[in-house]
Design a protein around this motif. Structure first.
Motif, PDB file in Angstrom:
ATOM      1  N   LEU A 104       0.826  -1.200   0.000  1.00 12.49           N
ATOM      2  CA  LEU A 104       0.000   0.000   0.000  1.00 12.49           C
ATOM      3  C   LEU A 104       0.867   1.260   0.000  1.00 12.49           C
ATOM      4  O   LEU A 104       0.562   2.239  -0.683  1.00 12.49           O
ATOM      5  CB  LEU A 104      -0.915   0.012   1.232  1.00 12.49           C
ATOM      6  CG  LEU A 104      -2.108  -0.957   1.235  1.00 12.49           C
ATOM      7  CD1 LEU A 104      -2.921  -0.765   2.502  1.00 12.49           C
ATOM      8  CD2 LEU A 104      -2.980  -0.763   0.012  1.00 12.49           C
ATOM      9  N   TYR A 105       1.931   1.238   0.760  1.00 14.96           N
ATOM     10  CA  TYR A 105       2.757   2.435   0.909  1.00 14.96           C
ATOM     11  C   TYR A 105       3.606   2.703  -0.333  1.00 14.96           C
ATOM     12  O   TYR A 105       3.749   3.844  -0.776  1.00 14.96           O
ATOM     13  CB  TYR A 105       3.657   2.281   2.134  1.00 14.96           C
ATOM     14  CG  TYR A 105       4.460   3.527   2.449  1.00 14.96           C
ATOM     15  CD1 TYR A 105       3.839   4.688   2.898  1.00 14.96           C
ATOM     16  CD2 TYR A 105       5.845   3.526   2.301  1.00 14.96           C
ATOM     17  CE1 TYR A 105       4.576   5.836   3.178  1.00 14.96           C
ATOM     18  CE2 TYR A 105       6.588   4.659   2.584  1.00 14.96           C
ATOM     19  CZ  TYR A 105       5.942   5.815   3.028  1.00 14.96           C
ATOM     20  OH  TYR A 105       6.666   6.941   3.304  1.00 14.96           O
ATOM     21  N   THR A 106       4.172   1.648  -0.927  1.00 14.22           N
ATOM     22  CA  THR A 106       5.076   1.822  -2.070  1.00 14.22           C
ATOM     23  C   THR A 106       4.352   1.826  -3.405  1.00 14.22           C
ATOM     24  O   THR A 106       4.875   2.326  -4.413  1.00 14.22           O
ATOM     25  CB  THR A 106       6.135   0.711  -2.088  1.00 14.22           C
ATOM     26  OG1 THR A 106       5.493  -0.560  -2.284  1.00 14.22           O
ATOM     27  CG2 THR A 106       6.922   0.683  -0.788  1.00 14.22           C
ATOM     28  N   GLY A 107       3.166   1.238  -3.444  1.00 11.88           N
ATOM     29  CA  GLY A 107       2.464   1.101  -4.713  1.00 11.88           C
ATOM     30  C   GLY A 107       2.939  -0.073  -5.531  1.00 11.88           C
ATOM     31  O   GLY A 107       2.421  -0.326  -6.622  1.00 11.88           O
ATOM     32  N   GLU A 108       3.927  -0.806  -5.017  1.00 14.56           N
ATOM     33  CA  GLU A 108       4.444  -1.987  -5.709  1.00 14.56           C
ATOM     34  C   GLU A 108       3.570  -3.199  -5.405  1.00 14.56           C
ATOM     35  O   GLU A 108       2.859  -3.237  -4.384  1.00 14.56           O
ATOM     36  CB  GLU A 108       5.877  -2.267  -5.265  1.00 14.56           C
ATOM     37  CG  GLU A 108       6.878  -1.163  -5.591  1.00 14.56           C
ATOM     38  CD  GLU A 108       7.134  -1.066  -7.091  1.00 14.56           C
ATOM     39  OE1 GLU A 108       7.069  -2.114  -7.769  1.00 14.56           O
ATOM     40  OE2 GLU A 108       7.386   0.051  -7.582  1.00 14.56           O
ATOM     41  N   PRO A 109       3.596  -4.225  -6.271  1.00 17.57           N
ATOM     42  CA  PRO A 109       2.839  -5.454  -5.974  1.00 17.57           C
ATOM     43  C   PRO A 109       3.378  -6.135  -4.715  1.00 17.57           C
ATOM     44  O   PRO A 109       4.510  -5.881  -4.284  1.00 17.57           O
ATOM     45  CB  PRO A 109       3.066  -6.329  -7.224  1.00 17.57           C
ATOM     46  CG  PRO A 109       3.501  -5.374  -8.287  1.00 17.57           C
ATOM     47  CD  PRO A 109       4.246  -4.278  -7.596  1.00 17.57           C
ATOM     48  N   HIS A 110       2.581  -7.006  -4.144  1.00 21.75           N
ATOM     49  CA  HIS A 110       3.033  -7.790  -2.995  1.00 21.75           C
ATOM     50  C   HIS A 110       4.255  -8.620  -3.385  1.00 21.75           C
ATOM     51  O   HIS A 110       4.284  -9.226  -4.460  1.00 21.75           O
ATOM     52  CB  HIS A 110       1.921  -8.723  -2.511  1.00 21.75           C
ATOM     53  CG  HIS A 110       0.753  -8.011  -1.902  1.00 21.75           C
ATOM     54  ND1 HIS A 110       0.839  -7.312  -0.727  1.00 21.75           N
ATOM     55  CD2 HIS A 110      -0.553  -7.904  -2.316  1.00 21.75           C
ATOM     56  CE1 HIS A 110      -0.347  -6.792  -0.433  1.00 21.75           C
ATOM     57  NE2 HIS A 110      -1.210  -7.133  -1.389  1.00 21.75           N
ATOM     58  N   SER A 111       5.243  -8.669  -2.513  1.00 21.16           N
ATOM     59  CA  SER A 111       6.465  -9.441  -2.785  1.00 21.16           C
ATOM     60  C   SER A 111       6.385 -10.853  -2.233  1.00 21.16           C
ATOM     61  O   SER A 111       7.218 -11.702  -2.557  1.00 21.16           O
ATOM     62  CB  SER A 111       7.686  -8.735  -2.189  1.00 21.16           C
ATOM     63  OG  SER A 111       7.534  -8.589  -0.785  1.00 21.16           O
TER      64      SER A 111
END
Length: 593
Positions: A104-111
């Motif tokens: 949510l914070y980075t906007g990246e997909p879940h790792s």
């Protein structure tokens, strides 16, 4: 605080156990620094949700749409692997921990993929609510960075240096070994300076695991016992950090061999057969960590094996890393005297040069007094004179003498005859790398470990030329951890500082060196010691507890100063006993039966 909608929405089972969503928010690192009075307002923005075992909270590669704070239950974190390989479980998260906030914070997909291992209650917060939370509370990004940093450290080291909560250990046992469970838990309590608790699934699986989170907050180790033949044993793997399987036959452990929830490296197989059995374990599956000898099927485990099991469960097994230093190795013996007097049991040892010699005698079952006597009888003034006698070519002519000493003092025994794990450190000139020796005749390993450049020729073994470990690994701390030690004490015989005089003695008068008596070998060895000083300190400092005995004027050849070296080692060990007690509680070794 009055009951609110979020508390009423939680499952009756969670509320029956006294689980409060606000307690989870108060415990959650993400909300540190936020006033307690503001937590109800945050909770009002969150949606209660339940996940059944096997349900995914988030999946690697997918976009993050909401985050979850775990109120009750347990989830497993799976990392993605190469195509065609199954995901690997890398961590567990429990009450008060947060899932999905990074995406949510980075906007990246879940790792990672996060899956519920048990019925799990959460408070969910969608993206918009999370963004509003971040805009109103500057501490949220800071706390999130701390969470990420802690997870990276745990991923790198597998176990954080300072554990915020205890470790859950599953003890899965054969019916015939049920009598060993309670004594083993008591042994763990006796060995650990941190509190140890126990749970027994035989009185109810769900009742036991429901108490796990609370106990982990207050205890260093929580042992959860389960019968090997029941369904509870398989279910337990999803709730513990590691599993110790204590069975009579490998066939009893086969059901766990393919378990992927923990990964094989976290499932440890211990065999306690009624008769003879090999040590190799299940072919292609679980290696046998230890084989425990018993007199018969109904015979109890020997007391010294129960004590070892307790140290294994509580991660307090003590390993020693003994450094190089010639005659100064008597300091190792002095330290052993101090450890014995304090009641410590050594579970493994590694050594370089003289440290390998002392370590080998210790691993062969000798006490400090036995090692002391063996060294004095072996390294007499006559033997030392023969060993250090120089040929016209500059090297020692004492190879035959040192070979005789090693063969006689070890009784031509091999590594298979040792009472504790031993690593003899040498250096491979062929591969230009450290060469730890853990198999074969002990005397041969010691010849390799003491083949000091300029004195003895390299020891040739299987096409490789081996020399003294001093060249690359003066203090083999890493080898002690590799052999299974949980707490390592290292002894460095080449400290940065030395005393100007021995205690109670006057400093020696300066003497002019006589050119006629100067030997090139002496100079070479002195330069070698200086060049390895920093490496010796660096390798020693990798241990949990480090001893730097302080010596007066002396050299590595001064075997006649044995008493002074020994006293320095004892003093250094006694000074560090408080540091050692903080990691492992002393306990005398029960005599083997």
């Amino acid at each position: 605080m009055p009951e609110t909608w979020s508390e009423r929405a939680m499952s009756s089972a969670s509320m029956a156990r006294g689980v409060s969503p606000f307690a989870a928010l108060e415990r959650c690192t993400l909300f540190e620094g936020i006033e307690r009075s503001e937590l109800p307002g945050i909770a009002m923005q969150m949606r209660p949700h339940s996940f059944e075992p096997g349900a995914e909270l988030c999946r690697a590669g997918e976009p993050g749409e909401e985050m979850f704070v775990i109120v009750d239950g347990i989830v497993q974190v799976f990392s993605e692997r190469s195509p065609g390989e199954s995901p690997r479980a890398v961590a567990k998260q429990r009450r008060g921990e947060v899932v999905g906030a990074t995406a949510l914070y980075t906007g990246e997909p879940h790792s990672v993929t996060v899956v519920a291992s048990a019925p799990t209650e959460v408070l969910a917060l969608e993206r918009q609510g999370f963004e509003e939370l971040v805009s109103h509370h500057a501490s949220i990004p800071v706390n999130l960075s701390r969470i990420l940093s802690r997870r990276l450290r745990r991923s790198y080291a597998e176990v954080a240096e300072e554990r915020e909560r205890g470790e859950a250990v599953g003890l899965i046992f054969s019916p015939s070994l049920a009598g060993a469970v309670e004594p083993t838990v008591e042994a763990a309590r006796a060995a650990s300076p941190r509190p140890v608790a126990s749970l027994d699934t035989r009185s109810g699986f769900h009742e036991a695991v429901s108490q796990l989170d609370d106990l982990l907050e207050r205890h260093g180790t929580v042992v959860v016992a389960a019968r090997a033949e029941g369904r509870s044993a398989s279910l337990l793997l999803d709730h513990v950090d590691r599993a110790v399987i204590l069975v009579e036959e490998p066939s009893e452990a086969e059901r766990f061999a393919e378990a992927t929830s923990l990964g094989r490296q976290r499932i440890e197989l211990l065999l306690a057969p009624a008769g003879e059995h090999g040590r190799d374990g299940i072919p292609g599956a679980l290696p046998v960590v230890r084989t425990i000898a018993r007199e018969g099927r109904d015979a109890p485990l020997p007391p010294h094996e129960i004590a070892w099991l307790g140290r294994h469960l509580s991660r307090t097994k003590l390993g020693l890393a003994l450094g190089a230093g010639g005659a100064k190795g008597y300091a190792h013996v002095g330290a052993l005297y101090a450890l014995e007097d304090a009641g410590y049991v050594v579970d493994g040892v590694s050594g370089s040069s003289i440290g390998a010699i002392v370590g080998a005698y210790l691993a062969l079952g000798m006490a400090a007094a036995d090692i002391d006597r063996t060294l004095r009888e072996a390294f007499t003034p006559e033997a030392v004179g023969e060993i250090f006698q120089l040929s016209l070519a500059g090297g020692s002519t004492g190879l035959e003498e040192i070979t005789r000493i090693f063969r006689e003092t070890t009784g031509e025994r091999t590594f298979d005859d040792l009472s504790i794990p031993l690593t003899v450190m040498s250096v491979d000139l062929t591969d230009r790398a450290p060469a730890p020796i853990r198999e074969g005749p002990i005397w041969e390993a010691l010849l390799a470990a003491t083949a000091l450049a300029g004195m003895f020729p390299p020891y040739e073994r299987a096409g490789h030329r081996l020399v003294d470990g001093l060249a690359l690994v003066p203090v083999p701390t890493g080898a002690a951890y590799e052999d299974g030690a949980d707490v390592v004490l290292s002894i460095n015989l080449m400290p940065r500082e030395a005393l100007s005089a021995w205690p109670g003695q006057q400093p020696p008068e300066a003497k002019e060196s006589k050119r006629k008596g100067v030997r090139m070998l002496e100079t070479i060895l002195e330069v070698m010691d200086l060049s390895q000083l920093e490496d010796s300190v660096r390798h020693a400092e990798l241990a949990d507890v480090v001893l730097h005995p302080r010596f007066g004027p002396a050299s590595w050849r001064d075997f006649h100063l044995a008493d002074l070296f020994l006293a320095a080692g004892r003093e250094a060990a006694e000074q560090q006993l408080p540091a050692l007690r903080a990691l492992a509680t002393p306990q005398s070794a029960p005599a083997p039966t």
